[in-house]
Design an enzyme around this catalytic site. Structure first.
Site, PDB file in Angstrom:
ATOM      1  N   LYS A   1      -5.254   6.455   3.843  1.00 16.05           N
ATOM      2  CA  LYS A   1      -5.614   6.322   5.260  1.00 16.05           C
ATOM      3  C   LYS A   1      -4.424   6.539   6.181  1.00 16.05           C
ATOM      4  CE  LYS A   1      -3.825   1.968   5.375  1.00 16.05           C
ATOM      5  NZ  LYS A   1      -2.734   1.442   6.225  1.00 16.05           N
TER       6      LYS A   1
ATOM      7  N   GLY B   1      -6.973  -4.058   2.989  1.00  8.25           N
ATOM      8  CA  GLY B   1      -7.997  -4.147   4.029  1.00  8.25           C
ATOM      9  C   GLY B   1      -7.384  -4.147   5.413  1.00  8.25           C
TER      10      GLY B   1
ATOM     11  N   SER C   1      -0.747  -0.070  15.166  1.00  8.04           N
ATOM     12  CA  SER C   1      -0.564   0.697  13.938  1.00  8.04           C
ATOM     13  C   SER C   1       0.769   1.438  13.941  1.00  8.04           C
ATOM     14  CB  SER C   1      -1.708   1.697  13.776  1.00  8.04           C
ATOM     15  OG  SER C   1      -1.457   2.587  12.703  1.00  8.04           O
TER      16      SER C   1
ATOM     17  N   ASN D   1       1.487   3.902  11.846  1.00  5.64           N
ATOM     18  CA  ASN D   1       1.267   5.309  11.470  1.00  5.64           C
ATOM     19  C   ASN D   1       0.643   6.115  12.581  1.00  5.64           C
ATOM     20  OD1 ASN D   1       2.162   5.362   8.602  1.00  5.64           O
ATOM     21  ND2 ASN D   1       0.653   3.743   8.433  1.00  5.64           N
TER      22      ASN D   1
ATOM     23  N   THR E   1      -6.258   1.492  11.311  1.00  6.03           N
ATOM     24  CA  THR E   1      -4.987   2.221  11.365  1.00  6.03           C
ATOM     25  C   THR E   1      -5.053   3.410  12.316  1.00  6.03           C
ATOM     26  OG1 THR E   1      -4.667   1.597   9.045  1.00  6.03           O
ATOM     27  CG2 THR E   1      -3.160   3.216   9.941  1.00  6.03           C
TER      28      THR E   1
ATOM     29  N   SER F   1      -5.908  -5.471   8.444  1.00  7.15           N
ATOM     30  CA  SER F   1      -5.346  -6.800   8.764  1.00  7.15           C
ATOM     31  C   SER F   1      -3.998  -6.693   9.461  1.00  7.15           C
ATOM     32  CB  SER F   1      -5.205  -7.631   7.481  1.00  7.15           C
ATOM     33  OG  SER F   1      -4.499  -6.893   6.493  1.00  7.15           O
TER      34      SER F   1
ATOM     35  N   ASP G   1      -9.969  -0.161   6.759  1.00 10.11           N
ATOM     36  CA  ASP G   1      -8.530   0.036   6.927  1.00 10.11           C
ATOM     37  C   ASP G   1      -8.249   1.329   7.690  1.00 10.11           C
ATOM     38  OD1 ASP G   1      -5.966  -0.851   6.660  1.00 10.11           O
ATOM     39  OD2 ASP G   1      -5.862  -0.654   4.487  1.00 10.11           O
TER      40      ASP G   1
ATOM     41  N   ALA H   1      -1.007  -8.412  10.997  1.00 13.92           N
ATOM     42  CA  ALA H   1      -0.481  -9.750  10.714  1.00 13.92           C
ATOM     43  C   ALA H   1      -0.571 -10.683  11.922  1.00 13.92           C
ATOM     44  CB  ALA H   1       0.972  -9.639  10.251  1.00 13.92           C
TER      45      ALA H   1
ATOM     46  N   LYS I   1       0.857  -1.183   0.000  1.00 11.90           N
ATOM     47  CA  LYS I   1       0.000   0.000   0.000  1.00 11.90           C
ATOM     48  C   LYS I   1       0.894   1.233   0.000  1.00 11.90           C
ATOM     49  CE  LYS I   1      -3.190  -2.423   3.135  1.00 11.90           C
ATOM     50  NZ  LYS I   1      -3.857  -2.358   4.455  1.00 11.90           N
TER      51      LYS I   1
END
Length: 275
Positions: A209, A154, A272, A274, A266, A156, A262, A158, A123
């Protein structure tokens, strides 16, 4: 010169911001004593680390660097040889940092079977050309194989996927049958995959996003509370949608997993990077 971005507030901010932030990042890295990322270290060091990870996956069925505490399936095999890996593949998941997408594809595309499907999982927007990963791949992949390109995006994390927790993703491809095939291959009991032909919308949802998530992180850092975060998420989604529509996307895509889903993860998830 890279693509021109639409004249929404977010669109106007992105064009100069991506390049400027990248330059400031590189400048700060070179002027500080902070250890360099692995991609900036000597090739021999990088190769050594990659080989160690592959050996660990093949012998101990773990990846302590990326997924500590989780076991990999015993049937999973890791390799450091790209060409033999893709030469007989039916499906290839391209899971590399967005800045290395083009170079990785150029290394393997000549060896990829003509009917193989290439799924980009990265992304982002190129800081050099302002192109999405889709636009990058359309230049790196021969036109005859453009119909075999697909994109996965999407909400997710990990670690949660590895734990078997329920996750929903979206697969985009311009050819419906390609999206359907990837959906069939990747869906599992705890992994629900949806499909769309709106590549532009899915790509921009996954990239934009991150900008909103950084804003949410600033909001949290300043102690502006849940009200402020909700405002940023909601108005951020509106700006994301306006920009994506101006680039040719379907607004409903931004209301789905690849957009709102998403974005929410995030902006609110503690894992996250970010936020």
């Amino acid at each position: 010169m890279g693509p021109r971005w639409p004249s929404t507030a977010l669109g106007q901010a992105i064009q100069p911001a991506y390049g400027a932030e990248a330059q400031r990042y590189q400048s700060s890295r070179s002027s500080s004593n902070t250890p360099c990322p692995i991609a900036q270290r000597p090739a021999s060091f990088v190769a050594s680390v990659v080989m160690q990870v592959a050996e660990e996956i093949n012998t101990r069925h773990t990846n302590s660097k990326r997924l500590p505490g989780h076991e990999c399936p015993a049937s999973l095999r890791a390799t450091t040889e790209l060409v033999p890996l893709v030469s007989e593949a039916s499906l290839v998941l391209l899971v590399v940092p967005s800045g290395h997408t083009a170079s990785t594809v150029k290394q393997c595309i000549a060896h990829l079977p003509s009917d193989a499907i290439l799924v980009c999982c990265a992304k982002g927007i190129s800081t050099d050309t302002m192109q999405t990963m889709d636009e990058v791949l359309l230049q790196a992949v021969p036109p005859a194989q453009h119909s075999q390109l697909a994109y996965l995006s999407g909400p997710s994390f990990a670690a949660e996927v590895a734990e078997g927790k329920p996750t929903g993703l979206t697969i985009a491809a311009r050819v419906e049958s390609v999206a359907h095939q990837v959906q069939a291959w990747m869906s599992a009991a705890n992994l629900r995959c949806y499909r769309t032909t709106d590549v532009v919308g899915l790509e921009l949802g996954g990239a934009l996003k991150n900008v909103i998530a950084i804003g949410c992180g600033m909001c949290d850092g300043k102690g502006y509370g849940a009200n402020g975060r909700a405002m940023i998420i909601t108005r951020g989604l509106y700006e994301m949608t306006r920009l994506a529509v101006a680039k040719g996307a379907n607004p409903l895509t931004l209301a789905g997993l690849g957009g709102m889903g998403d974005l929410v993860l995030t902006c609110t998830g503690d894992a996250s990077r970010n936020r």
